[in-house]
Enzyme design. Structure first.
Site, mmCIF file in Angstrom:
data_model
loop_
_atom_site.group_PDB
_atom_site.id
_atom_site.type_symbol
_atom_site.label_atom_id
_atom_site.label_comp_id
_atom_site.label_asym_id
_atom_site.label_seq_id
_atom_site.Cartn_x
_atom_site.Cartn_y
_atom_site.Cartn_z
ATOM 1 N N CYS A 105 1.935 18.376 -1.844
ATOM 2 C CA CYS A 105 1.029 17.250 -1.640
ATOM 3 C C CYS A 105 0.370 16.835 -2.967
ATOM 4 O O CYS A 105 1.033 16.703 -3.986
ATOM 5 C CB CYS A 105 0.007 17.618 -0.570
ATOM 6 S SG CYS A 105 -1.030 16.271 0.022
ATOM 7 N N GLY A 106 -0.928 16.623 -2.974
ATOM 8 C CA GLY A 106 -1.621 16.129 -4.153
ATOM 9 C C GLY A 106 -1.539 17.021 -5.361
ATOM 10 O O GLY A 106 -1.714 16.556 -6.499
#
Length: 199
Positions: A105-106
């Protein structure tokens, strides 16, 4: 000594659902998971859980004999400033030492900003998400659930099971038929895979 310590980075807005499969199954296979924060002050995850880190970033040494892996998850903070940049810098020390790093993800954007995706095959949420970081690795981006390039594992935010599969493969927790069966069981709810895992 076999490398058995896994460091799980934790920070405010940590996406707590992204590593559940990974850490649970590593623990069941003899690994010790230690949470690592910028400080040892408790943090609150995106799911509202409070976690008190076991260690700080300053305590983590990639070169220690028992170090097996660093896991970085998503968090809103990856997209709102440089507060989590020190975690990406620690990831660099792991990769430089030949110790695996798994980012989902991020956290992939944090690695992109650190330059760690410029020459490694990788994935993320979507290509233009990483393009916004200004990184130079666009040609190495792959539209895939999860990608392993030597010691670097990356995955998008909707793929915690594929992320875990890549970690297990890289660490040799599951291999071959059992790795495939684990993925079929937890990703596809294929009950026939259970028998393979238990054999």
């Amino acid at each position: 000594m076999a490398a058995k310590t896994v460091y799980l980075a934790v920070y405010p807005t940590f996406a707590d659902w992204e590593t559940g499969h990974t850490t649970a199954h590593l623990t069941q296979h003899g690994y010790t998971v230690k949470t690592v924060g910028a400080t040892t002050e408790p943090i609150t995850t995106m799911g509202g859980l409070r976690i008190q880190p076991d260690l700080t970033l300053d305590d983590v040494r990639a070169e220690d004999d028992d170090t097996a892996l660093l896991i970085l998850t998503g968090a809103q903070l990856w997209d709102t400033g440089d507060e989590l940049a020190p975690f990406a810098r620690v990831a660099r020390t792991f990769l430089d030492a030949g110790v695996p790093v798994a980012a989902i993800c991020g956290a992939t954007a944090g690695l992109a900003r650190e330059g760690l995706l410029d020459d490694r095959t990788h994935t993320s949420a979507i290509s233009f998400y990483l393009d916004a970081t200004g990184y130079k690795g666009g040609e190495h981006y792959r539209e895939s659930d999860a990608v392993t390039d030597h010691d670097l594992i990356t995955a998008g935010p909707t793929e915690p099971v594929a992320f875990a599969r890549e970690v297990f493969a890289r660490l040799g927790v599951y291999e071959g038929e059992k790795l495939d069966a684990w993925y079929r069981l937890f990703h596809d709810s294929d009950a026939s895979a259970y028998e393979v895992l238990e054999s």
